[in-house]
Design an enzyme around this catalytic site. Structure first.
Site, PDB file in Angstrom:
ATOM      1  CE  LYS A  54      -3.932  -2.245   2.139  1.00  0.00           C
ATOM      2  NZ  LYS A  54      -4.512  -2.720   3.383  1.00  0.00           N
ATOM      3  CD  GLN A  98      -3.694  -4.460   6.531  1.00  0.00           C
ATOM      4  OE1 GLN A  98      -3.490  -3.522   5.769  1.00  0.00           O
ATOM      5  NE2 GLN A  98      -4.391  -5.521   6.173  1.00  0.00           N
ATOM      6  CG  ASP A 121     -10.191  -0.191   4.887  1.00  0.00           C
ATOM      7  OD1 ASP A 121     -10.002  -0.528   3.697  1.00  0.00           O
ATOM      8  OD2 ASP A 121      -9.541  -0.645   5.843  1.00  0.00           O
TER       9      ASP A 121
END
Ligand code: NAD
Length: 288
Positions: A54, A98, A121
């Protein structure tokens, strides 16, 4: 008939090119460089690989990547405190924590602590609500990637019979909402569904998000259907090595479907591309 293989890497590269161009324009016109903060708690090897990828792609698109690593012993209060700092930091446009988090930390509490405007997200209940009520908001990356892949072979999905297998908050439900937005007729199947093969056989568009290797068989697929395989399953391969397979029995389905995503190289690459797109969207929205 052999299905068209939907190349997720190629589609993801297109999305990244668009994001790169838009980021360059934002810098020239407004002097703004979007920043994505990624929080990693603990030392899970798979999560470390994801976070590294990422960061690499965030930088490649011309954005700032801010990594925050906490030890596996970090408390929930410490993670919440860090999220609070990132929420208040004007240089941070997107926050990604995460998952999975260590078991002693409540994921829902951490997700709910993120500013919905920075929730790249798209997991915050406010963004889930906006998606359900057809309002603008940040949409989960993997579901967004699934729909973009389907639209890459059929730009107009209106009226299609779509079957989503899986009802998780992060994949199945948001994919179904997005397909509803595209005017599909959507069925959500799950572990308690009766006659799953019969339901899947009706589908012009199948999205499999289960986590069971090769569960969806070739004779479940309607000839010519679009098949989007979200599953990532590690199975024993040749020579003692493991390999990745999806939820669809690819070798069987490719002979029946009209188009199909491979695993790996299908939905996976689109997830990071959509994360970068969401970070750009969040940066633009926050700055009016
Ligand atoms: P999950 O475990 O949260 O949900 C799985 C869903 O499958 C559940 O809703 C369950 O009802 C359904 N299910 C289980 N057994 C079933 C059965 N026999 N018949 C029908 N439905 C059944 O998983 P998830 O987080 O939604 O992820 C699903 C898969 O997608 C996993 O393999 C995961 O690794 C993968 N995934 C991939 C990406 C990506 O970037 N490509 C991102 C997220 C998840």
């Amino acid at each position: 008939m052999t299905a068209r293989i939907i190349d997720g890497k190629e589609r993801a590269a297109e999305v990244c090119r668009m994001v790169t161009d838009a980021v360059a324009l934002l810098k020239v016109e407004r002097g703004v460089v979007p920043g994505l903060a990624v929080v990693l708690v603990g030392d899970d090897p798979a999560s470390q690989v994801y976070v590294r990828n990422k960061a690499k792609q965030t930088l490649a698109c011309g954005m700032r990547s801010l990594e925050h690593r906490l030890p596996v012993t970090a408390t929930e209060a410490e993670v919440l405190a860090l999220v609070g700092v990132l929420n208040r930091d004007p240089g941070v446009d997107g926050i990604l924590v995460q998952l999975p988090l260590p078991k002693h930390i409540a994921e829902a509490a951490v997700i709910e602590a993120i500013d919905p405007g920075k929730d790249v997200d798209g997991f915050h209940p406010v963004n889930a609500g906006r998606l359900a009520s057809n309002a603008p908001g940040l949409v989960p990356c993997t579901p967004l990637g699934c729909v973009l892949l389907a639209k890459s072979v059929m730009p107009e999905l209106r009226g299609l019979e779509a079957v989503v297998i899986g009802r998780s908050n992060i994949v199945g439900k948001p994919v179904a909402q997005l397909l509803l937005r595209e005017d599909c007729t959507v069925t959500i199947a799950h572990s308690r569904t009766r006659d799953l093969p019969g339901i899947v056989r009706r589908a012009d568009l199948v999205v499999a998000a289960v986590g069971r290797p090769g569960m969806v068989r070739g004779d479940w697929i309607k000839p010519g259907a679009i098949v989007i395989d979200v599953g990532i399953n590690r199975v024993p391969g040749e020579g003692g090595k493991s390999r990745l397979v999806g939820d669809v029995a690819f070798g069987e389905a490719v002979a029946v479907a009209g188009a199909i995503t491979p695993v790996p190289g299908g939905v996976g690459p689109m997830t990071i591309a959509c994360l970068l797109q969401n970070t750009l969207t969040a940066a633009k929205a926050r700055r009016g």
